[in-house]
Design a protein around this motif. Structure first.
Motif, PDB file in Angstrom:
ATOM      1  N   ASP A  72       0.797  -1.299   0.108  1.00 48.62           N
ATOM      2  CA  ASP A  72      -0.014  -0.076   0.158  1.00 48.62           C
ATOM      3  C   ASP A  72       0.867   1.221  -0.254  1.00 48.62           C
ATOM      4  O   ASP A  72       0.530   2.313  -0.846  1.00 48.62           O
ATOM      5  CB  ASP A  72      -1.001  -0.043   1.105  1.00 48.62           C
ATOM      6  N   GLY A  73       2.049   1.433   0.759  1.00 46.82           N
ATOM      7  CA  GLY A  73       2.644   2.416   0.773  1.00 46.82           C
ATOM      8  C   GLY A  73       3.600   2.588  -0.476  1.00 46.82           C
ATOM      9  O   GLY A  73       3.650   3.698  -1.000  1.00 46.82           O
ATOM     10  N   PHE A  74       3.990   1.371  -1.092  1.00 44.31           N
ATOM     11  CA  PHE A  74       4.486   1.442  -2.403  1.00 44.31           C
ATOM     12  C   PHE A  74       3.540   2.058  -3.471  1.00 44.31           C
ATOM     13  O   PHE A  74       4.030   3.011  -4.463  1.00 44.31           O
ATOM     14  CB  PHE A  74       5.025   0.189  -2.856  1.00 44.31           C
ATOM     15  N   VAL A  75       2.268   1.848  -3.515  1.00 45.40           N
ATOM     16  CA  VAL A  75       1.229   2.381  -4.466  1.00 45.40           C
ATOM     17  C   VAL A  75       1.320   3.949  -3.948  1.00 45.40           C
ATOM     18  O   VAL A  75       1.098   4.501  -5.064  1.00 45.40           O
ATOM     19  CB  VAL A  75      -0.091   1.563  -4.269  1.00 45.40           C
ATOM     20  N   ARG A  76       1.256   4.195  -2.661  1.00 47.45           N
ATOM     21  CA  ARG A  76       1.404   5.686  -2.380  1.00 47.45           C
ATOM     22  C   ARG A  76       2.355   6.420  -3.131  1.00 47.45           C
ATOM     23  O   ARG A  76       2.129   7.509  -3.503  1.00 47.45           O
ATOM     24  CB  ARG A  76       0.839   5.818  -0.927  1.00 47.45           C
ATOM     25  N   GLN A  77       3.351   5.953  -3.006  1.00 44.04           N
ATOM     26  CA  GLN A  77       4.836   6.396  -3.488  1.00 44.04           C
ATOM     27  C   GLN A  77       4.707   6.541  -4.944  1.00 44.04           C
ATOM     28  O   GLN A  77       5.142   7.516  -5.485  1.00 44.04           O
ATOM     29  CB  GLN A  77       5.999   5.570  -3.256  1.00 44.04           C
ATOM     30  N   GLN A  78       4.280   5.401  -5.564  1.00 48.29           N
ATOM     31  CA  GLN A  78       4.154   5.591  -7.065  1.00 48.29           C
ATOM     32  C   GLN A  78       3.016   6.692  -7.468  1.00 48.29           C
ATOM     33  O   GLN A  78       3.541   7.350  -8.239  1.00 48.29           O
ATOM     34  CB  GLN A  78       3.679   4.204  -7.487  1.00 48.29           C
ATOM     35  N   THR A  79       2.010   6.806  -6.699  1.00 56.53           N
ATOM     36  CA  THR A  79       1.197   7.870  -7.156  1.00 56.53           C
ATOM     37  C   THR A  79       1.721   9.003  -7.029  1.00 56.53           C
ATOM     38  O   THR A  79       1.544   9.953  -7.870  1.00 56.53           O
ATOM     39  CB  THR A  79      -0.523   7.584  -6.180  1.00 56.53           C
ATOM     40  N   ALA A  80       2.398   9.500  -5.767  1.00 52.07           N
ATOM     41  CA  ALA A  80       2.793  10.603  -5.442  1.00 52.07           C
ATOM     42  C   ALA A  80       3.978  10.983  -6.603  1.00 52.07           C
ATOM     43  O   ALA A  80       4.172  11.928  -7.062  1.00 52.07           O
ATOM     44  CB  ALA A  80       3.584  10.716  -4.189  1.00 52.07           C
ATOM     45  N   ALA A  81       4.713   9.997  -6.913  1.00 50.10           N
ATOM     46  CA  ALA A  81       5.760  10.255  -7.958  1.00 50.10           C
ATOM     47  C   ALA A  81       5.213  10.576  -9.195  1.00 50.10           C
ATOM     48  O   ALA A  81       5.734  11.635 -10.144  1.00 50.10           O
ATOM     49  CB  ALA A  81       6.666   8.951  -8.213  1.00 50.10           C
ATOM     50  N   MET A  82       4.179   9.994  -9.863  1.00 53.79           N
ATOM     51  CA  MET A  82       3.315  10.193 -11.033  1.00 53.79           C
ATOM     52  C   MET A  82       2.910  11.339 -11.058  1.00 53.79           C
ATOM     53  O   MET A  82       2.631  12.241 -11.987  1.00 53.79           O
ATOM     54  CB  MET A  82       2.288   9.188 -10.985  1.00 53.79           C
ATOM     55  N   ASP A  83       2.014  11.935 -10.036  1.00 52.31           N
ATOM     56  CA  ASP A  83       1.603  13.236  -9.975  1.00 52.31           C
ATOM     57  C   ASP A  83       2.303  14.456  -9.539  1.00 52.31           C
ATOM     58  O   ASP A  83       1.722  15.630  -9.298  1.00 52.31           O
ATOM     59  CB  ASP A  83       0.338  13.216  -8.955  1.00 52.31           C
TER      60      ASP A  83
END
Length: 188
Positions: free
Chosen positions: A154-165
């Motif tokens: 879940d933290g990884f998904v949040r990190q990827q979302t933050a990086a993308m956006d």
């Protein structure tokens, strides 16, 4: 004697505070060192705001590694008057490219669809992160794996979302140039 300027450290993708262990040992000058997580929110703006709240009042220096660099730049955007120094390690100031965003989306989709386990995704990162002379360093590879497990899927998904956006942050660098003794943005 003047009080040493506090230091804010921001970990990279799938890293926790241990990535900064060589730096966070007790400072001989008594400098306050804060490591702020980069997996607890899905925007660099929220991660930066939380990091700033964790800092003592007054000026501070900030260092960010990889994803932490994106957050460090947002810290500079949100609290420009408080930044006494900036270090960016293996990061960039540009927004994600379309290709990078698509790669991130594919990883997240594969994880969420059960096509790849988080362990498989995390272990695929080690060869990309480590110098070839350290790829077989079991202690280091184990540490990277354990940090990834601490961040979790879940933290990884949040990190990827933050990086993308994340926004393009190149505009932040010239505004603070006079305040920095030296800075370099290294694009790996």
């Amino acid at each position: 004697m003047t009080k040493p300027i506090p230091l804010l450290l921001l970990p990279g993708l799938m890293n926790d505070e241990r990535v900064w262990d060589p730096i966070t040992r007790p400072d001989p000058e008594g400098r306050a060192i804060v490591v702020s997580a980069t997996h607890t929110a899905d925007t660099v703006q929220a991660l930066a705001a939380a990091a700033i709240r964790a800092m003592p009042t007054g000026p501070f220096c900030v260092a960010g590694f990889s994803l932490g660099g994106y957050v460090a730049l947002e810290v500079c955007r949100q609290a420009p008057a408080r930044i006494a120094g900036l270090a960016l390690l293996d990061t960039g100031a540009r927004a994600d490219s379309d290709e990078a965003t698509q790669n991130r989306k594919r990883m997240v989709a594969a994880l969420q669809a059960g096509q790849a386990s988080f362990g498989q995704i995390a272990s695929a990162f080690a060869p990309r992160l480590l110098h070839e002379s350290r790829v077989n360093d079991s202690r280091l590879v184990d540490l990277l794996g354990d940090m990834a497990r601490q961040v979790g899927s879940d933290g990884f998904v949040r990190q990827q979302t933050a990086a993308m956006d994340r926004p393009d942050a190149r505009d932040v660098l010239p505004l603070r140039r006079a305040a920095f003794l030296e800075y370099r943005v290294v694009q790996a």
